[in-house]
Design a protein around this motif. Structure first.
Motif, short mmCIF file in Angstrom:
data_model
loop_
_atom_site.label_atom_id
_atom_site.label_comp_id
_atom_site.label_asym_id
_atom_site.label_seq_id
_atom_site.Cartn_x
_atom_site.Cartn_y
_atom_site.Cartn_z
N HIS A 1 48.10 42.79 48.11
CA HIS A 1 48.16 43.09 46.68
C HIS A 1 47.96 41.77 45.94
CE1 HIS A 1 50.90 46.85 47.26
NE2 HIS A 1 49.66 47.23 47.02
N TYR A 2 47.19 41.79 44.85
CA TYR A 2 47.09 40.57 44.04
C TYR A 2 46.91 40.93 42.57
CZ TYR A 2 42.03 40.87 43.20
OH TYR A 2 40.79 41.27 42.77
N ALA A 3 47.21 39.96 41.70
CA ALA A 3 47.00 40.08 40.27
C ALA A 3 46.65 38.70 39.72
CB ALA A 3 48.25 40.63 39.57
N ASP A 4 46.01 38.67 38.56
CA ASP A 4 45.76 37.43 37.82
C ASP A 4 44.93 36.42 38.60
OD1 ASP A 4 45.90 35.74 35.59
OD2 ASP A 4 47.66 34.69 36.39
N GLY A 5 43.75 36.85 39.08
CA GLY A 5 42.85 35.94 39.78
C GLY A 5 41.90 35.24 38.82
N ASP A 6 41.36 34.10 39.26
CA ASP A 6 40.39 33.35 38.48
C ASP A 6 39.06 34.10 38.36
OD1 ASP A 6 42.14 31.23 38.20
OD2 ASP A 6 41.34 30.15 39.94
N LEU A 7 38.37 33.87 37.25
CA LEU A 7 37.02 34.41 37.02
C LEU A 7 36.11 33.25 36.62
CD1 LEU A 7 38.00 37.54 34.86
CD2 LEU A 7 37.35 37.55 37.28
N PHE A 8 35.00 33.08 37.35
CA PHE A 8 34.06 31.98 37.10
C PHE A 8 32.68 32.55 36.79
CE2 PHE A 8 36.22 28.74 40.20
CZ PHE A 8 37.31 28.66 39.36
N ASP A 9 31.96 31.91 35.85
CA ASP A 9 30.55 32.24 35.71
C ASP A 9 29.75 31.31 36.61
OD1 ASP A 9 30.12 29.78 34.38
OD2 ASP A 9 30.32 30.70 32.39
N SER A 10 28.44 31.42 36.53
CA SER A 10 27.60 30.69 37.51
C SER A 10 27.53 29.19 37.25
CB SER A 10 26.18 31.26 37.51
OG SER A 10 25.57 31.06 36.24
N SER A 11 28.09 28.72 36.13
CA SER A 11 28.00 27.29 35.83
C SER A 11 28.99 26.46 36.63
CB SER A 11 28.23 27.06 34.34
OG SER A 11 29.58 27.33 33.98
N VAL A 12 30.01 27.08 37.20
CA VAL A 12 31.07 26.32 37.88
C VAL A 12 30.62 25.92 39.28
CG1 VAL A 12 33.46 26.37 38.69
CG2 VAL A 12 32.84 27.51 36.55
#
Length: 379
Positions: free
Chosen positions: A307-318
């Motif tokens: 179970h997980y919550a609150d993960g990172d979200l990255f666009d392609s620039s990272v």
């Protein structure tokens, strides 16, 4: 595109205050292919074989899945979001992982990938699919043209009073002590003895890009030994990792992760699983790579799920971050990582896998690598 930096020095400020303090050194892996065949947009579902579908369904409901379909030989599970059913379990002898299915942006991409691989395009549930095999020998399906089921009702995230910014007044906070509501499949983690070839294949064939690399501290010159890969959606943020893969003496499934709405869903869902007699592997804590609040469990067939919550979200620039692999580096906070999670409990299967890996001259495992892996997992 490679990060330019003088040999032996850290690169520019791109990682400061972001997801990693250190980026690549000159000449290290760029973490993406220059011209991938296609760019998959999502991890669709995972397929397993299990001997007892009744037992599998009981655990699935307790973990928080919704049964999408059930026949005598097949169990299909989904989350609450409008996404494809995220688990397909077929009845069969023993318990084993079959492989992942990724979603392509279009049927045209499926055909392009099939031409590149010299494979056939096959009909699948109203869409079209191509069946491939990665360099580790794991079956990988890519599909497009499928209809998504409608979303299901679920509870909203709890409103939290943060310091000087309270939002909840004249109301108490009482998270339900019940099975967590799985929203969707987030990622799968695989182990491989052929890390370098498998990494290149996923970047080139499926267009995944690396969010973070881990390396063995004493063997950084050999390249990374773990990669957290995300879908390249351009300017649209994507999960920090859809597929994570690490070097090891075995090939196959490590764990899969399923998103729930908030920390209370993780924690209360864990309490519910404990009451039902299941065994926690590790948690609750917060990861470093990906930042997820996590809680790991074993199902009745000893498959590990999260179970997980609150993960990172990255666009392609990272660009990819780089960090040394270590047991202590797996979490920002939480209980000490368990031996069960690390897979470090010795047994006949582990010993056999180690000997087989050492004898196979086609993989990335040797005595120095095994020594460095053992050191990292003890750190």
């Amino acid at each position: 595109m490679e990060v330019e930096a003088p040999a032996g020095t850290r690169p520019a400020d791109v990682h400061q205050g972001l997801h990693s303090e250190v980026g690549a050194l000159r000449g290290e892996h760029p973490g993406r292919a220059r011209n991938p065949v296609i760019k998959v947009v999502e991890l669709g579902w995972l397929e397993f074989v299990k001997p007892d579908l009744d037992r599998a369904e009981r655990f699935a409901r307790d973990f928080g899945f919704v049964v999408h379909d059930r026949t005598p030989g097949r169990l299909t599970l989904r989350g609450t979001w409008s996404a494809l059913p995220c688990l397909v379990i077929r009845r069969g002898p023993g318990a084993r992982f079959v492989g992942p299915t990724f979603l392509a942006e279009s049927v045209a991409d499926v055909h392009r990938l099939a031409r590149w691989a010299g494979a056939n395009v096959l009909p699948l549930a109203g869409g079209e699919a191509v069946q491939l095999t990665d360099p580790s020998g794991i079956p990988v399906r890519v599909v497009a043209g499928l209809d998504r089921p409608a979303a299901l009702a679920e509870r909203d995230p709890l409103e939290l009073n943060f310091g000087a910014k309270p939002v909840r007044f004249n109301a108490t906070q009482r998270a339900p002590r019940a099975a967590a509501e799985v929203q969707r499949l987030g990622h799968v983690v695989l182990e491989t003895t052929k890390f370098r070839r498998a990494l290149s294949w996923y970047l080139e064939a499926l267009g995944l890009i690396v969010s973070d690399f881990l390396y063995l501290d004493d063997l950084r010159d050999r390249g990374p030994t773990m990669a957290f890969m995300r879908c390249d959606l351009g300017s649209v943020p994507a999960d920090h990792h859809t597929l994570a893969m690490h070097l090891g003496p075995r090939v196959g499934y490590v764990h899969s992760a399923y998103q729930v709405t908030d920390l209370d869903a993780v924690a209360a869902g864990g309490e519910y699983l404990t009451e039902q007699g299941y065994r926690r592997v590790w948690g609750v804590g917060r990861h470093i790579q990906g930042s997820q609040i996590f809680d790991y469990w074993r199902d009745p067939d000893r498959m590990m799920v999260e179970h997980y919550a609150d993960g990172d979200l990255f666009d392609s620039s990272v660009e990819p971050g780089w960090a040394p692999m270590s047991a202590s580096g797996l979490a920002q906070w939480g209980p000490p990582v368990s031996r069960d999670f690390l897979g470090s409990r010795p047994g006949p299967g582990m010993v056999g896998a180690l000997l087989k890996a050492l004898r196979d001259g086609t993989n990335d495992i040797d005595k120095d690598t095994l020594k460095a892996l053992a050191k990292a997992m003890a750190a």
